[in-house]
Design a protein around this motif. Structure first.
Motif, PDB file in Angstrom:
ATOM      1  N   ASP A 105      18.480   7.646  -3.801  1.00  0.00           N
ATOM      2  CA  ASP A 105      17.963   8.527  -4.844  1.00  0.00           C
ATOM      3  C   ASP A 105      18.950   8.516  -6.007  1.00  0.00           C
ATOM      4  OD1 ASP A 105      19.793  11.031  -4.760  1.00  0.00           O
ATOM      5  OD2 ASP A 105      19.215  10.770  -2.668  1.00  0.00           O
ATOM      6  N   ARG A 161      13.388   3.904  -5.594  1.00  0.00           N
ATOM      7  CA  ARG A 161      12.587   4.024  -4.367  1.00  0.00           C
ATOM      8  C   ARG A 161      13.028   2.958  -3.388  1.00  0.00           C
ATOM      9  NH1 ARG A 161       7.241   5.525  -3.974  1.00  0.00           N
ATOM     10  NH2 ARG A 161       7.447   4.826  -1.804  1.00  0.00           N
ATOM     11  N   VAL A 165       5.412   0.336  -3.896  1.00  0.00           N
ATOM     12  CA  VAL A 165       6.076   0.902  -5.066  1.00  0.00           C
ATOM     13  C   VAL A 165       5.669   0.074  -6.273  1.00  0.00           C
ATOM     14  CG1 VAL A 165       8.274   1.329  -6.240  1.00  0.00           C
ATOM     15  CG2 VAL A 165       8.081   1.726  -3.781  1.00  0.00           C
TER      16      VAL A 165
END
Length: 319
Positions: free
Chosen positions: A106, A142, A282
């Motif tokens: 993250d 991600r 993604v």
């Protein structure tokens, strides 16, 4: 050595815009002299970097990387497209993507993670801002992983291997042969780049967005003058169509325009002799959702030179 108080650090931070730890270090280095500390920050490029942070960064690069059954995607923004061609910037995006692949997953965690050089990602980013001369930011990250199978990557409009304007990851859970998963993953990734699904399944679509679509469909149907029960059916029909068109598994495969993605996956599994499950994906498109300033670098140059600037066409993947 001067006693550096929290109030002094706060004051310098407000004046310079630099980070708290940088301000504390500057005050320690200059014996608590505010003006000297400000100069120290400027010589290190830290104050200048912070000033640049008020400028919109909507260009840059998307980086993708895969290792075994894990993949990561990162978007790093800059102010102009010129920076995307800068080797220092490209190396930074590439290394940050590797950090996301092997460790932090993250934005906050990545900023404090170590780079190959030994400095943190945040420190390297600050240095890049100062040396390249543009605001830059790590916008989103991600990571996908499967227990058995493959994560496949694809970059559209590549500026360098693994770097481009649209980055896609596809996670496939299966015991099928690697070559079969690689081919299916690549086909699906190209579809995702072009078709821009908003969720994997219909049930995963944002309900707030569905509500907005329902309101629009209700208003349009109401203009038909038909009875209320017919209008209700028209609205639900519109919503059902919206769900099918924006959920990946129910979209029509762009390569033939008639086969649902769920059927494409099922057929690939049958041909490979092992079931294949599309577990996640993604899709990062550079600058997506960022409100860009009306006046960017290119426009300023054009205005200064007296040459009119033509509007830039949106990048549209062609499959």
């Amino acid at each position: 050595m001067a006693d550096i108080t929290a109030a002094m650090v706060k004051d310098l931070r407000e004046k310079s815009g630099a980070g708290m730890m940088d301000c504390k270090k500057a005050l320690n280095e200059t014996g608590g002299e505010m003006d000297a500390a400000m100069d120290w920050l400027r010589t290190k490029g830290l104050a200048a970097a912070q000033k640049k942070s008020s400028r919109t960064a909507a260009e840059g690069l998307v980086g993708v990387a895969v290792s075994g059954t894990r993949g990561a995607a990162v978007e790093v923004n800059s102010e102009t497209d010129f920076v995307a061609k800068n080797e220092q910037f490209q190396n930074f995006v590439r290394e940050v993507t590797q950090v996301a692949l092997t460790g932090a997953a993250d934005v906050d965690a990545i900023k404090s993670a170590a780079m190959p050089s030994g400095t943190t990602v945040a420190e390297t980013l600050t240095n890049n801002i100062a040396t390249i001369g543009e605001n830059q930011s790590i916008r989103r990250v991600r990571r996908l992983e499967v227990g058995k199978g493959a994560v496949v990557s694809y970059v559209h409009n590549a500026a360098a291997p693994g770097l481009g304007k649209i980055g896609v990851l596809v996670a496939l859970e299966s015991e099928a042969p690697a070559d079969a998963l690689a081919k299916l993953g690549k086909d699906l990734a190209m579809h995702i780049a072009a078709a821009f699904p908003k969720a994997l399944n219909e049930g995963d679509l944002d309900e707030a967005e569905i509500d907005r679509e329902r309101a629009i469909a209700t208003e349009k149907a109401g203009e038909s003058g038909k009875p209320a029960d017919i209008i209700a059916k028209m609205v639900e029909g519109s919503i059902a169509k919206y769900r099918k068109e924006h959920a990946l598994v129910s979209q029509l495969f762009v390569m033939d325009g008639k086969t649902k993605i769920s059927d494409v996956v099922a057929k690939a599994g049958k041909d490979a002799g092992a079931a294949i499950v599309l577990t996640d994906y993604v899709r990062f498109q550079l600058g997506e959702g960022i409100e860009r300033e009306q006046s960017d670098f290119a426009a300023e140059v054009a205005a200064a030179s007296g040459v009119p600037q033509k509007p830039k066409d949106e990048d549209k993947p062609q499959v």
